[in-house]
Write an enzyme that holds these catalytic residues in place. Structure first.
Site, PDB file in Angstrom:
ATOM      1  N   SER A   1       0.849  -1.200   0.000  1.00  0.00           N
ATOM      2  CA  SER A   1       0.000   0.000   0.000  1.00  0.00           C
ATOM      3  C   SER A   1       0.873   1.234   0.000  1.00  0.00           C
ATOM      4  O   SER A   1       1.932   1.263   0.636  1.00  0.00           O
ATOM      5  CB  SER A   1      -0.899   0.005   1.241  1.00  0.00           C
ATOM      6  OG  SER A   1      -1.500   1.274   1.425  1.00  0.00           O
TER       7      SER A   1
ATOM      8  N   TYR B   1      -2.342  -1.230   9.961  1.00  0.00           N
ATOM      9  CA  TYR B   1      -2.392  -1.514   8.522  1.00  0.00           C
ATOM     10  C   TYR B   1      -1.105  -1.061   7.831  1.00  0.00           C
ATOM     11  O   TYR B   1      -0.519  -1.806   7.027  1.00  0.00           O
ATOM     12  CB  TYR B   1      -3.595  -0.813   7.907  1.00  0.00           C
ATOM     13  CG  TYR B   1      -3.707  -0.995   6.413  1.00  0.00           C
ATOM     14  CD1 TYR B   1      -4.180  -2.187   5.875  1.00  0.00           C
ATOM     15  CD2 TYR B   1      -3.325   0.010   5.528  1.00  0.00           C
ATOM     16  CE1 TYR B   1      -4.275  -2.369   4.509  1.00  0.00           C
ATOM     17  CE2 TYR B   1      -3.414  -0.163   4.167  1.00  0.00           C
ATOM     18  CZ  TYR B   1      -3.888  -1.348   3.658  1.00  0.00           C
ATOM     19  OH  TYR B   1      -3.971  -1.526   2.301  1.00  0.00           O
TER      20      TYR B   1
END
Length: 251
Positions: A143, A156
């Site tokens: 990401s 995350y």
């Protein structure tokens, strides 16, 4: 002839959203795709087959070794040894923005288990099939949040940083076995999960403004990079992470 004719691919977390887009793109290029998810991926498989592609559905938890062994067995029984693995399964859309000082150990561990250990376990399950095939392409999904941080998403962000590190280590271990391991780091993408998220609307407009390409990013924007990394075009590329984010992070 399509770039992936006859190649067998596994995509995890592919019942909907970006994973479904990955699975459909691989099938459209001729791959025979195992569409896997913890939820029932039958709808995605039906749409692939209706479009003329080849796919089977597989329900599996990426943190369950027995389920992953059954996935590989089903893939080989239906199509033959696996050549392409897309490690897409991860927790994101269901996560709420939570400050570090309020983040529980249990939530941290849950994200790390699925996002990081799940990638390890799936890779470990599939690599023997790639060795039987004589070659392989592993595409991990990180990401863009890793590069600039993400307030409220420390669990995350750290999990996706670990995916980049895992990609580098795995590329060293598997390179001499003709298995290439690379990574895509998407920017904030207008998937179903992002559109319906109760918190992420605050990030959407600022994200567009910090991109060189000032528009929303959609799942289809990731397809070109995915197909490059899954195909023979990237046979001398390994250990790399490719930002696909419209130029948000360009340092």
């Amino acid at each position: 002839m399509s770039r992936l004719d006859g190649k067998v691919a596994v995509v995890t977390g592919a019942a909907q959203g970006i994973g479904e887009t990955y699975a459909k793109a691989l099938a459209a290029e001729g791959a025979r795709v195992v569409v896997s998810d913890i939820a029932d991926p039958s709808r995605a498989v039906d749409e692939i087959t209706e479009a003329g592609g080849e796919a089977i559905a597989n329900v599996a938890d990426v943190t369950d070794d027995a389920a992953l062994a059954a996935l590989v067995e089903a893939a080989e029984a239906a199509f033959g040894p696996i050549e392409i693995l897309v490690n897409n399964a991860a927790l994101f859309a269901e996560l709420r923005l939570t400050p570090i000082m309020k983040m529980s150990n249990e939530e941290w561990d849950r994200v790390m288990k699925v996002n990081v250990r799940g990638t390890l376990q799936t890779t470990r399950a599939v690599v023997p099939s790639m060795l039987r095939n004589g070659r392989g392409k592993i595409v991990n999904i990180s990401s863009g949040t890793f590069y600039y941080g993400g307030p409220g998403l420390a669990h995350y962000v750290c999990s996706k940083g670990a995916i980049i590190a895992f990609t580098r280590s795995a590329s060293r271990e598997f390179g001499d076995q003709n298995i290439m391991v690379n990574c895509i780091a998407p920017g904030l993408t207008e998937s179903e999960g992002v559109r319906n998220h109760p918190d992420l609307h605050v990030a959407r407009a600022p994200t567009v403004q910090t991109r060189a390409i000032k528009r929303d990013m959609v799942p289809e924007d990731l397809v070109g990079m995915l197909l490059f990394l899954a195909s023979d075009d990237s046979d001398f590329v390994t250990g790399q992470t490719f930002n696909v984010d419209g130029g948000k992070y360009n340092q």
